[in-house]
Every structure is written in C-alpha cells, then in structure tokens.
Motif scaffolding. Structure first.
Motif, short mmCIF file in Angstrom:
data_model
loop_
_atom_site.label_atom_id
_atom_site.label_comp_id
_atom_site.label_asym_id
_atom_site.label_seq_id
_atom_site.Cartn_x
_atom_site.Cartn_y
_atom_site.Cartn_z
N SER B 85 0.81 -1.21 0.00
CA SER B 85 0.00 0.00 0.00
C SER B 85 0.84 1.25 0.00
CB SER B 85 -0.93 0.00 1.22
OG SER B 85 -1.51 1.27 1.38
N GLN B 86 0.25 2.27 -0.59
CA GLN B 86 0.85 3.59 -0.68
C GLN B 86 0.87 4.29 0.68
OE1 GLN B 86 2.30 5.75 -2.76
NE2 GLN B 86 0.68 6.59 -3.99
N ASP B 87 -0.09 3.92 1.55
CA ASP B 87 -0.20 4.64 2.82
C ASP B 87 -0.64 3.71 3.95
OD1 ASP B 87 -3.51 5.68 3.17
OD2 ASP B 87 -2.77 4.46 1.52
N ALA B 88 -0.40 4.15 5.17
CA ALA B 88 -0.74 3.35 6.34
C ALA B 88 -2.24 3.21 6.51
CB ALA B 88 -0.12 3.98 7.59
N SER B 126 9.02 2.01 3.59
CA SER B 126 9.76 3.25 3.42
C SER B 126 8.95 4.34 4.11
CB SER B 126 9.94 3.59 1.94
OG SER B 126 8.68 3.69 1.31
N ALA B 127 9.65 5.40 4.51
CA ALA B 127 8.96 6.49 5.21
C ALA B 127 9.08 7.77 4.41
CB ALA B 127 9.55 6.69 6.60
N ARG B 128 8.05 8.62 4.54
CA ARG B 128 8.08 9.90 3.87
C ARG B 128 7.60 10.97 4.85
NH1 ARG B 128 3.76 7.93 0.61
NH2 ARG B 128 5.15 6.62 -0.56
N ALA B 129 8.23 12.14 4.79
CA ALA B 129 7.86 13.21 5.70
C ALA B 129 7.06 14.27 4.96
CB ALA B 129 9.13 13.84 6.28
N ARG B 130 6.09 14.86 5.65
CA ARG B 130 5.37 16.01 5.10
C ARG B 130 6.30 17.21 5.23
NH1 ARG B 130 1.51 15.44 1.85
NH2 ARG B 130 0.77 17.53 2.36
N VAL B 131 6.33 18.05 4.21
CA VAL B 131 7.15 19.27 4.26
C VAL B 131 6.36 20.42 3.66
CG1 VAL B 131 9.34 18.05 4.02
CG2 VAL B 131 8.14 18.83 1.97
N ALA B 132 6.88 21.62 3.87
CA ALA B 132 6.42 22.77 3.11
C ALA B 132 7.54 23.07 2.12
CB ALA B 132 6.16 23.96 4.03
N GLU B 157 -2.28 34.65 2.19
CA GLU B 157 -3.32 34.63 1.17
C GLU B 157 -2.74 34.57 -0.24
OE1 GLU B 157 -6.46 37.44 1.72
OE2 GLU B 157 -7.16 37.18 -0.33
N GLY B 158 -3.24 33.62 -1.03
CA GLY B 158 -2.83 33.50 -2.44
C GLY B 158 -1.42 33.00 -2.65
N ARG B 159 -0.78 32.51 -1.58
CA ARG B 159 0.63 32.11 -1.73
C ARG B 159 0.86 30.62 -1.57
NH1 ARG B 159 3.17 36.07 2.67
NH2 ARG B 159 5.18 35.38 1.83
N ILE B 160 -0.20 29.86 -1.26
CA ILE B 160 -0.04 28.45 -0.95
C ILE B 160 -0.72 27.57 -1.99
CG2 ILE B 160 -0.12 26.80 0.98
CD1 ILE B 160 -1.44 29.16 2.54
N GLY B 161 -0.17 26.37 -2.16
CA GLY B 161 -0.82 25.37 -3.01
C GLY B 161 -0.69 24.00 -2.38
N PHE B 162 -1.66 23.13 -2.64
CA PHE B 162 -1.56 21.74 -2.18
C PHE B 162 -2.56 20.87 -2.94
CE2 PHE B 162 -4.32 24.15 0.67
CZ PHE B 162 -5.47 23.38 0.72
N PRO B 163 -2.39 19.53 -2.87
CA PRO B 163 -3.30 18.62 -3.58
C PRO B 163 -4.30 17.98 -2.61
CG PRO B 163 -1.19 17.55 -3.19
CD PRO B 163 -1.16 18.84 -2.43
N PRO B 164 -5.53 18.50 -2.52
CA PRO B 164 -6.47 17.99 -1.51
C PRO B 164 -6.93 16.56 -1.74
CG PRO B 164 -7.56 19.57 -2.95
CD PRO B 164 -6.11 19.59 -3.30
N THR B 165 -6.88 16.08 -2.99
CA THR B 165 -7.37 14.72 -3.24
C THR B 165 -6.29 13.68 -2.97
OG1 THR B 165 -6.76 14.98 -5.55
CG2 THR B 165 -9.06 15.40 -4.99
N ASN B 166 -5.08 14.13 -2.69
CA ASN B 166 -3.99 13.19 -2.49
C ASN B 166 -4.07 12.51 -1.12
OD1 ASN B 166 -0.98 12.92 -1.35
ND2 ASN B 166 -1.05 12.44 -3.50
N ALA B 167 -3.80 11.20 -1.11
CA ALA B 167 -3.94 10.42 0.12
C ALA B 167 -3.00 10.92 1.22
CB ALA B 167 -3.68 8.94 -0.15
N SER B 168 -1.81 11.39 0.84
CA SER B 168 -0.87 11.86 1.86
C SER B 168 -1.36 13.14 2.53
CB SER B 168 0.50 12.13 1.24
OG SER B 168 1.02 10.97 0.69
N PHE B 169 -1.97 14.03 1.73
CA PHE B 169 -2.52 15.25 2.33
C PHE B 169 -3.67 14.90 3.26
CE2 PHE B 169 -5.23 18.94 2.68
CZ PHE B 169 -4.32 19.96 2.90
#
Lengths: 548, 336
Positions: B85-88, B126-132, B157-169
């Motif tokens: 699996s991709q995630d826990a 394997s492990a992965r860390a969340r980062v900015a 405001e207006g400076r951030i992006g991220f993928p809300p549908t992604n399992a890690s998010f």
C-alpha cells in the motif's frame, strides 16, 4: 398547428387501426432474451441491496443527514444543466452540419463528434490548465493587461463546462441520425402552408426530433450522474463523490451501497422524465415509394455566425484538450523517445470491440421490446437495463468482484468479465440508437412482409434487421468509444498484468509523469477517431442525400 | 453474437499469453501482489526480487484505497498474497477487517516500532515526511513559519498550493485531528480555504507550481522535490521541515501486509523480508528518495536523517480510523 395532428394523434391512430389491435405480445424467445439481459444488468443492484441490508442502523443515520439530500440536489441540478447545455450545443450543430449550406460542413460534422473520444477527466484537466486562475489564458493576459489571476472556474461552472463539452456529441450524433431519418414531406407541407424556414424548423422539424433529442439527452444526463473524474477535478461535490469518499475513508461498504442505491433511484427519475419527454409519439414515414433527399437551407447572412459558433465549440472541446496533450507529448519526446504502448493499444481495441459487439447483442432484445412491444414488461426490462449506466464504475466493478468471487471464481479477473462489466456499464449507449432506428422502421413494413406470407422470423431477418443495422452500428461505435476510456472497472476486473491505453494513462498520470501519460492518451484518441469518423461521415453523407 | 464469441476467445487466448509467459521458466513459485504503489516507483525492486529469489511476481497495480475495498469484497477467494500500500491508512483498513496474517517477529525485528502495526499485521517499507516546499527566489528559510497551522493566517493569502485529493494530504488532516482535535483542524482548514489556495491534482503538480513561482509554498511529501529536479534539472525549491512535533512534519509510511488467504506463505514471507531487508532498504533511498525504515540504513543523500525530523507522535494504525472524519471535514470546508 400542422405538426400535432400529422405527427401524433391521427397518424398514431391510423397505425393502430391498420394493425387492428394494441401492442402485440412479444414472442417467447424475445421475452426470454430480454429477461436474460435484465438479469445480467441487475447484478450491481442485487449486490447493493445485499450490502445495504448487511449494515447497522448507524449507516442509515449517516445517509439521512442534510448533506446527503443536498448532494442529491446538486447531482440532479448538474445533470439538468449539463443536459440543457448539451442539447443547446448538439441540436444546432446537428442541424447546421446536415441541413444547411454551412461552409466546411463535412469537416465540422466530424469535429463536432470528435470530443466524444476525450475522457472527461482529461478534458477537465485541459480546461483547468488553460482557463484556471493561473492557466495559459492568464499568462497571455498578464503581459498586455496585467491580469495576475483569473477568477476560479472550478466548482459548478467548471464541472458544467467540462461535462457539457465532452458529452454533447451524444446529442449531436443521435439528433443528426434523427434528422437523417426525417420524412421531408412534413417539412414540404409546412412550407407549402406558408411557414418561414425558421417556423418550419420550430414547429415541424424540432417536434419530430423530440425522440432523438430525448435519447441523446438521456445519455448525457445519466453520464453526468455517474461521472467522477470531471467533478472531482473541478471540486464540485456531488453524489458520486460522497460514494467515493465512503470507499476511501472507511471500510464499511454499507453507507456507500445505500448512497449508490439512491443514485440508481435518481437515474430512474431521469428515465421517467425521458419517457414523458419522448411522449407517446411515433414517427414513421407514411410514404409510399422511396424517401426523397432532404433539402438544404441557405444560411444567407447567418453564415458567418454559424461558422463562428461551430468553430468556437470545436476550439474549446477539441483543439484545447488536444493542445494540452500535445504539449505534454512534445515534452516527453524532448526528454527522450517514450515507449509507444502498442500492446496496450491492441488490448484496448480488442476488449472494447468485444464489449461493443456483446452490448449490441444484449441491447437488441431490450430495444426490440421497447420499440415493438411497449407494455409494463418492456418498461421494467428497459429500466433495469439502464440502471448500470447511472452507477459509478467502482460500484459496478465491486459488485462483479463480489458476485464472481462468491459464485463463479473461474470468471474472476478474466477478460470476459471485463467485457460483461462494459455491457452493464454502457448498454444504454447501444440500446438508444437501436431503439431510435427501430422506431423509424415502422410496423407497416413488417406487416407488409407478413401479408406476403413470410414468417415473422423471415420478416425480421430480411426486412427489420437491415434497417436497424444503422442504429446497431452507431450504438456499437458509442460503446466502443466509451469502453476505450473506461478506467475503474478495467482496473479492478482485468486479468493481472493486462494493460489497456486507459490504464497506461492512469499509471502515468498518478505517478505525475504527464509525459508518460501523453503517449497512450494520444494513441487512445487517435484510435477512437477511426470508428467515430466512420459514424460521423455516414451521418453527413446520408444527410447530404448522396445515397447509392 | 457469433462475432463476439470469436473475439472473446481471441481475447482469452491473448490474455493467457500475457500472463503465463512469465511463469514459463519452469516450476517456479508465483506470488500475486496487489500494489497501490505506482509501477514507476517499485518496478525495479520487483524485478530484482524475481531475479534473486527465483519467485515470479504477478503485480496488480491500482489505487491503494480501491485495492483495499477489492480485497474486502474478495474475502476468502482473494487471489492476492501480498498487499503493497501507498499509505498506512489502507493497510490499517485491511488489518481492521481481519484480512492480514501475522508477520513473524523475526522478519520485523529490525523495523522501527513506529513504522509497523502493533499486532504485526503490516510493516512499513519506506517512510516519507510532510514538508512545506518553498520557492527560494520568493522566500528564505527564515521566512517559513514555525508551524504548518500558521498557513491559515491572512498573510499567506494567495501564496499556498496543495493537492487535496492526495492520500498523503488527507492523512495529514487525519493526523491533525488526532493531535489537535477536530475544532483546531476545522479552524485551520477554514483559514486555509479563506487564503484562496491554488489546488492541484497531485503532489508533483504542486511542486512544479512552486518551482514555476505560481505559488510560494506547497504542502507536499518530501521526495517530490527530487522527482521534479531529476526531470527538470536545477529548480529554485527547498524543503522546510517543521520542528517540535508539529503536525506539519508527519512521517507516514508505505508498507506491506500478507493476506491470511495466501497459498504461498513462505514466498510471501520472503517478499516481505526482501523489501524490509537490505535490498528494499537501499532501493527506496536511492530510487525514490524515501527514508529507510529499518535500523542501520542511511537516509537519502541531501536529506536530514530521519531521527532529526521532529515528527509528531501519531500512531499510524490510528490513521485509518480517523480518515473518514478527515474527509468529511475537507468536504465541508469545500476542499473536496
């Protein structure tokens, strides 16, 4: 009021008088095959009922909250808006390319049908990257106008736009086919009675096209209800998304099953609406002798607006997504020769062609019952047969996972199972054109055959079948095109290691390697173009009066 | 219909060719893997395994959550031996349904306890860390806030992006609920949404947007920086790791479990040993820039050691149970 008595009451009455009875009882073989098809189609529904039954009462509470109702309304609203938009695009395009002297109408006829080959998730992605807040359009405007950010198009508008642009060809194709089958004598009568060309179109042609418009609109509405890709990319929460979130967020499949049943109920609502829009009208040619070709209308000063309209639709629905794919393709080529997925292409064609063939076979009894033997039994068969089309792919796929592993394990993860899933998912696409074609054959042809002493079977094989073949071909093409794009059922039900172009696109896109996804995506579109071109050209050629 | 039958027969024949070709090398064992990890990232490791262990792998790629649902429907009849699996979260779901067999303690001995199930039902690979990830032309390291929660402040405001549908998010949101409670999580997401973030399809698209300066900051997994840099060359992006157990520094795993219904428990065990042992633990740092989870292996080059990341204390097995409220919350604030 010329059309009403001509098109409906009197003619229908005349037909009934000629036959001297109500609808005939369908032959046993037809009823049995109809039943067999319906039985296959209810596999997902049976599964959903089993799953919904097995849950505790907490699941029902979850379902009956305000949000679920809200999502159902949003789904219904989106389906209505997309269908209206698709009709608004599809009908004028069909009419302009078949009945007028529009310059370049052959090319426009093909271009108008082509967006059907573009999966809605790829289309939505293209729209976002071009028209999004910081998409290509914004980049173009930033220099001269200093626009830093465009308004966000995602949400309802984006979902509506993407779905409308990539589903209107269903309306275009069915209506173009309907126009082809029109009897020009009605229009001649209208003109003879002094109607303007516009009046003839509005009062005579349009009402005669109602069954075709309803058939295409039905496909669009049901497609919108089950779509997941475009709405999730555009982040417009609808029913399918609630179902996906249930599968993703919890292991309890009961709430997802209940939600899916509600979606199926919504689809039944759409079918009932379509039924009433289709009306009791029956449109046969009364004419003796051969049909004369339809005339072409001169557009005059409307020529330029008409060309602009057709070009604009082709630009947004076709050129835009193709450019985005082309962009990634070039990047991939620049980075080194990407692998061309020939074996995946072969697999796609094989499994989609099998799906199209079996779907037409399965659609035949359903369409025959609906067109020839209207009655409660036929209606139930038809409704059941259409239920799979409204369910999200993952629901149908999981139903087949459950049914095959518990009942017929040897069928599990095999190609015949993938084909069966395609049939359940896409049957209406085969049945709708087939039924429309059968409705145009007219029972009097059959009666003539019977009167000449032929058996019912001979009449069918010799007379009805050739006339219905056109509908069958159109249906097969539609199923083939949709099957080429299908993803969730293919992923879950395919034999391990079996790759299609759609799964290749998915593999590339999920890994974020758009350049890898671009090659199979381009191949998918190129291959789909062939059957679509044949269908579109046929529509165009026959409407042009160039019969052999 | 006759045509259809011919086609189906052809199809079945084609399919037999495709699947049995690999097994024609003799009486080798075959193992069926359901892989939620993308082919691109694990293919090399799987090929190495086949060569060195003489066991053929039949890999079924799919989405982790959908494969988990498939396993649940298959139940006793599942042809799968191993779920990768991709995630826990998905591992926890399959474990919770009682579909995994216990893995030998010996096999798991070298794996950090943070990265495996307490009942030994699954283990991280394997492990992965969340980062900015931030654009270094727009921001300097000292501009970055102390906590990921600060991105809900109006100045972003207006400076951030991220993928809300992604399992890690989504797992990050679940962890946020576990750590800070639902109220804080709601407040944070509402603030984030009010800042009109740009939302992307996936981590990679987000990182490309940071590199292009479309947004200044992207909330992603740490290794996408290296994926994009490998394709694009030098990009003006750096990873910011949050300190002090901040939820923004969640360390999650990809991992494997053995299905209770496997007909090749020995081969499955050898597979788990392989991916959690030396071959796997050296493969992931090199090939995907993920952290090894077994003791005694080095972090990928250019990355701070895993022990230096002050990750929040979250039991990864609890993520599965919190995913549903997390998704509901995201849907309510309009992110899904």
């Amino acid at each position: 009021m010329i059309s009403a008595p001509l098109g409906r009451g009197r003619r229908a009455g005349a037909v009934a008088r000629l036959r001297g009875q109500g609808p005939r009882r369908p032959p046993l073989a037809l009823r049995l095959s109809g039943l067999a098809v319906a039985a296959l189609m209810v596999v997902p529904l049976v599964y959903l009922v089993v799953r919904a039954w097995g849950g505790d009462s907490g699941s029902w509470e979850l379902i009956l909250r305000g949000r679920t109702v809200w999502l159902a309304l949003r789904s219904a609203g989106l389906a209505a808006a997309v269908t209206a938009g698709a009709v608004a695009l599809g009908v004028p395009l069909a009419w302009l390319t078949t009945r007028t002297d529009l310059p370049g109408r052959r090319a426009f006829a093909v271009a108008a049908a082509l967006p059907l080959v573009i999966p809605s998730y790829i289309g939505a992605f293209a729209i976002l990257s071009a028209l999004g807040p910081r998409g290509m359009l914004q980049e173009m405007l930033e220099g001269p106008l200093g626009v830093e950010r465009l308004p966000d198009i995602s949400g309802f508008f984006g979902a509506w736009l993407a779905l409308m642009l990539f589903t209107y060809p269903y309306v275009f194709l069915t209506v173009a086919a309907g126009i082809r089958g029109l009897d020009p004598s009605f229009e001649d009568a209208g003109r003879a009675l002094g109607r303007s060309p516009w009046g003839v179109f509005r009062k005579i042609t349009l009402p005669l096209l109602k069954p075709s418009i309803a058939a295409g609109g039905l496909l669009v509405a049901l497609y919108t209800l089950h779509d997941f890709g475009a709405v999730s990319l555009m982040r417009f929460s609808v029913f399918t998304q609630a179902i996906y979130l249930q599968y993703r967020g919890s292991f309890d499949r009961t709430p997802a099953a209940i939600l899916s049943l509600m979606l199926a109920a919504l689809a039944v609502g759409v079918l009932v609406l379509e039924q009433s829009a289709r009306g009791r009208a029956r449109y046969y040619r009364s004419g003796s002798g051969s049909k004369k070709p339809l005339g072409r209308l001169e557009l005059g000063r409307w020529k330029l607006p008409a060309v602009l309209f057709c070009s604009a639709v082709a630009g947004v629905a076709l050129v835009l997504p193709l450019s985005v794919i082309g962009f990634w393709l070039l990047r991939g080529l620049a980075a080194g020769a990407p692998q061309v997925a020939w074996s995946a292409a072969g697999a796609s064609v094989l499994v989609s062609a099998a799906g199209a063939t079996v779907a037409v076979g399965a659609a035949l009894p359903v369409a025959l019952l609906a067109a020839r033997h209207p009655g409660p039994g036929s209606v139930v068969t038809e409704r059941l047969a259409y239920s799979g089309y409204a369910l999200p792919g993952i629901v149908v796929a999981l139903a087949f996972v459950f049914m095959t592993t518990s009942a017929v394990p040897w069928l599990y993860q095999s190609l015949p199972l993938v084909v069966l899933a395609y049939v359940v998912l896409f049957l209406p696409q085969a049945a709708e054109p087939l039924r429309a074609a059968l409705l145009q054959v007219g029972p009097r042809i059959e009666e003539a055959g019977r009167a000449l002493g032929r058996s019912r079977r001979t009449v069918f094989v010799r007379l009805v079948a050739p006339l219905a073949a056109r509908g069958a071909l159109a249906g097969a093409a539609l199923v083939f095109l949709t099957a080429m794009k299908e993803l969730p059922a293919t992923l879950l039900l395919r034999p391990t290691g079996f790759e299609t172009l759609a799964t290749r696109v998915w593999t590339g896109a999920t890994a974020g390697l758009y350049s890898n996804a671009a090659v199979p995506a381009a191949l998918l579109i190129a291959i789909s173009t062939v059957p679509l071109y044949l269908v579109a050209r046929r529509v165009e050629a026959e409407a042009g009066g160039g019969r052999p | 219909m006759a045509g259809a039958l011919v086609l189906l027969t052809l199809a079945a024949a084609a399919c037999d060719d495709g699947t049995s070709a690999g097994a024609s090398g003799g009486a080798e064992e075959t193992l069926t893997i359901y892989s939620g990890r993308e082919e691109e990232y694990v293919e090399g490791l799987f090929e190495d395994f086949e060569k060195s262990e003489g066991i053929d792998l039949e890999v079924r790629y799919g989405d982790s959550a959908e494969l988990a649902a498939t396993l649940a429907e298959e139940g006793e009849a599942s042809p799968a031996d191993v779920f990768f699996s991709q995630d826990a979260g998905s591992l926890g779901a399959v474990a919770g349904a009682g579909l995994f067999a216990e893995i030998d303690e010996e096999v798991l001995g070298s794996i950090d306890e943070r990265f495996r199930s307490p009942e030994n039902l699954w283990v991280g690979t394997s492990a992965r860390a969340r980062v900015a990830a931030y654009n270094t032309e727009a921001l300097a390291a000292e501009d970055m806030p102390d906590s990921v929660l600060d991105f809900a402040e109006p100045e972003w405001e207006g400076r951030i992006g991220f993928p809300p549908t992604n399992a890690s998010f989504q797992a990050f949101v679940a962890a946020l609920i576990l750590l800070e409670g639902e109220d804080t999580a709601t407040e944070f997401l509402e603030g984030l949404v009010a800042n009109e973030p740009l939302l992307y399809e996936d981590n990679e698209a987000t990182l490309r947007a940071v590199a292009d300066g479309e947004v200044e900051v992207g909330l992603v997994n740490h290794y996408y920086l290296y994926e994009v840099a490998a394709e694009e060359g030098d990009i003006p992006v750096a990873n910011h790791f949050f300190d002090g157990g901040d939820p923004g520094a969640l360390v999650n795993v990809a991992g494997v479990g053995i299905l209770a219904t496997t007909d090749g428990p020995d081969a499955a065990r050898r597979f788990v040993e392989y991916v959690t042992g030396e071959p796997g633990q050296t493969y992931f740092p090199e090939a995907t820039h993920e952290y090894p989870v077994a003791e005694g292996f080095n972090a990928p080059e250019d990355l701070p050691p895993l022990d230096d990341i002050e990750a929040p204390e979250v039991d990864l097995s609890d993520l599965a149970g919190t995913l549903e409220p997390a998704l509901e919350l995201m849907a309510e604030v309009g992110l899904l």
